[in-house]
Design a protein around this motif. Structure first.
Motif: not given
Length: 169
Positions: A99-112
């Motif tokens: 959950a933390a990795l998904g949240s971080w990636g969603r906020r800081h990387l170009p996630a769809s």
């Protein structure tokens, strides 16, 4: 030592030890697919991987995840050569990490948007939702019944994903 095996560690630091188990390019992706994708068999994991994992890499990661106690295997009664992969308790307890990795990636990387929606649901739900999801995973992977009347977190995650796919451009 470039790639320590089980029992060989660079140090006793808990972050280092975790990275030795989970820090390669594919282990968390494989765990994600077992955890959130309801994939239990080699072929499902191979063909369902959005990232296109190679079969030899998948076989290696599955062996390592079993050896490190994050997955366990059982024979499939319907086919003698089929092996079912399930999460162990240690694997299930990675839900907050995922959950933390998904949240971080969603906020800081170009996630769809479509692939971020589950992370959004987990973030909004917080630890209470994570606990419910872990209980559901324990039922599915370990046979431990969850409390009666609990709504399915897995269904909630999949409904959110399906809605995001339906509205995608």
């Amino acid at each position: 030592m470039a790639n320590p095996g089980v029992g060989e560690h660079r140090s006793g630091c808990p972050i280092n030890l975790s990275i030795e188990v989970l820090g390669d390019k594919w282990s968390l992706v494989v765990l994600r697919d077992v955890m959130f994708g309801d994939r239990h068999y080699f072929r499902e994991l191979l063909t369902g991987s959005e990232e296109g994992i190679a079969s030899n890499i998948l076989a290696d990661r599955l062996r390592r995840l079993v050896a490190n106690g994050l997955l366990w295997t059982s024979d499939d009664a319907s086919h003698k050569q089929k092996i079912r992969y399930s999460l162990t308790e240690a694997g299930i307890q990675l839900v907050p990490v995922m959950a933390a990795l998904g949240s971080w990636g969603r906020r800081h990387l170009p996630a769809s948007h479509e692939l971020s929606v589950r992370a959004e649901v987990l973030e909004r739900g917080g630890p209470e939702l994570w606990e419910r999801f872990m209980d559901e995973l324990r039922e599915q992977h370990l046979g431990t019944p969850r409390r009666a009347g609990q709504a399915s977190v897995f269904a909630e995650l999949n409904t959110a994903y399906a809605a995001a796919i339906a509205t995608a451009p």
